[in-house]
Design an enzyme around this catalytic site. Sequence first.
Site, PDB file in Angstrom:
ATOM      1  N   SER A  17       0.841  -1.199   0.000  1.00 66.31           N
ATOM      2  CA  SER A  17       0.000   0.000   0.000  1.00 66.31           C
ATOM      3  C   SER A  17       0.872   1.244   0.000  1.00 66.31           C
ATOM      4  O   SER A  17       2.098   1.179   0.159  1.00 66.31           O
ATOM      5  CB  SER A  17      -0.927   0.013   1.228  1.00 66.31           C
ATOM      6  OG  SER A  17      -0.176   0.058   2.423  1.00 66.31           O
ATOM      7  N   SER A 142      12.030  11.087   6.436  1.00 70.33           N
ATOM      8  CA  SER A 142      11.020  12.114   6.698  1.00 70.33           C
ATOM      9  C   SER A 142      11.755  13.413   6.984  1.00 70.33           C
ATOM     10  O   SER A 142      12.924  13.401   7.383  1.00 70.33           O
ATOM     11  CB  SER A 142      10.168  11.737   7.907  1.00 70.33           C
ATOM     12  OG  SER A 142       9.322  12.804   8.298  1.00 70.33           O
ATOM     13  N   TYR A 155       8.234   9.000  16.611  1.00 73.05           N
ATOM     14  CA  TYR A 155       8.406   8.937  15.152  1.00 73.05           C
ATOM     15  C   TYR A 155       9.674   9.678  14.739  1.00 73.05           C
ATOM     16  O   TYR A 155      10.497   9.159  13.968  1.00 73.05           O
ATOM     17  CB  TYR A 155       7.181   9.563  14.497  1.00 73.05           C
ATOM     18  CG  TYR A 155       7.231   9.633  12.986  1.00 73.05           C
ATOM     19  CD1 TYR A 155       7.038   8.490  12.212  1.00 73.05           C
ATOM     20  CD2 TYR A 155       7.450  10.846  12.337  1.00 73.05           C
ATOM     21  CE1 TYR A 155       7.068   8.554  10.827  1.00 73.05           C
ATOM     22  CE2 TYR A 155       7.481  10.921  10.960  1.00 73.05           C
ATOM     23  CZ  TYR A 155       7.295   9.773  10.210  1.00 73.05           C
ATOM     24  OH  TYR A 155       7.331   9.841   8.836  1.00 73.05           O
ATOM     25  N   LYS A 159      13.226   8.278  12.912  1.00 67.72           N
ATOM     26  CA  LYS A 159      13.700   8.794  11.627  1.00 67.72           C
ATOM     27  C   LYS A 159      15.087   9.424  11.750  1.00 67.72           C
ATOM     28  O   LYS A 159      15.912   9.326  10.819  1.00 67.72           O
ATOM     29  CB  LYS A 159      12.685   9.801  11.069  1.00 67.72           C
ATOM     30  CG  LYS A 159      11.316   9.190  10.767  1.00 67.72           C
ATOM     31  CD  LYS A 159      11.409   8.084   9.716  1.00 67.72           C
ATOM     32  CE  LYS A 159      10.037   7.586   9.312  1.00 67.72           C
ATOM     33  NZ  LYS A 159      10.086   6.591   8.221  1.00 67.72           N
ATOM     34  N   THR A 190      -1.544   8.865   2.841  1.00 66.62           N
ATOM     35  CA  THR A 190      -1.542   7.404   2.805  1.00 66.62           C
ATOM     36  C   THR A 190      -2.286   6.891   4.036  1.00 66.62           C
ATOM     37  O   THR A 190      -2.648   7.666   4.931  1.00 66.62           O
ATOM     38  CB  THR A 190      -0.106   6.842   2.821  1.00 66.62           C
ATOM     39  OG1 THR A 190       0.465   7.055   4.121  1.00 66.62           O
ATOM     40  CG2 THR A 190       0.776   7.507   1.762  1.00 66.62           C
TER      41      THR A 190
END
Length: 268
Positions: A17, A142, A155, A159, A190
């Site tokens: 996906s 990111s 997060y 990253k 997404t």
Amino acid sequence: MKRNFKNKVVVVTGGASGIGLATARRFAEAGARCVLLDMDEQNLALREKEFRVAGYEILTAACDVTRQSDCEAAVKSVIRQTGGIDVLFNNAGITQRSRFADTRVDVFCRVMAVNFFGALYCTKAAIDSIIARQGMIIVNESIAGVAPLVGRTGYSASKHALHGLFTSLRAEVRHLGVQVMIVCPGFIRTNLQDRALGADGRVTNRPQSFVGRQHTPQSAAEAIFQGACRKKPLLVLTFMGKLGYWVSRLAPGFYERQMIRQFVDELQ
């Protein structure tokens, strides 16, 4: 010279996906032999059928990137079936949205397991083949990997860890003919955001804050493909992503203040 991906083996984690799927399709259009790794077996089966109907060469394998044994088994299977790996796109990822003070430690562990250790496991398993074929590693990082981001400390930490790992790895393997391209998307629409973890580890219902407009996985995939063709070491996507990247470097205090203004709702 530009890279030509015709008949090259391209492995994409989180390939069922989002950006992973769109990028695999773009490489397939260029004649690559794509391999999709994902833990969603039902979705993998659907994608395999779609690729075959379109006439693209495709392999799929169920793989939970948080399990080192899964990553090693999947990579070994790919090498056995195809002869080797030319491109590894470390794309599988997860996010979280919650204040640091409220967030359980196991949420940080889960985010690191997917985003950082998943990429580490797959790259470690594939590195010998990639070196032998003078291939390429692509990492879906990111802007949060090169600049601070409030409300997403877990997060951002994962990253930043990716950035340190793969910029250092690039320096180690460049002389062997291996390219490492780090991709820093802006805001891409997404299902990653629909599965963001909250402070308690469950999927949060807190709306996502973003700046500017959200771009499509297809636009990201085209940019990633073109960047890979040109052997770019760093690819920052979208206008707002590029703006954020440079402002965070040239005026970090101003960047921090503006970021807090934009994301203040997520800190309530």
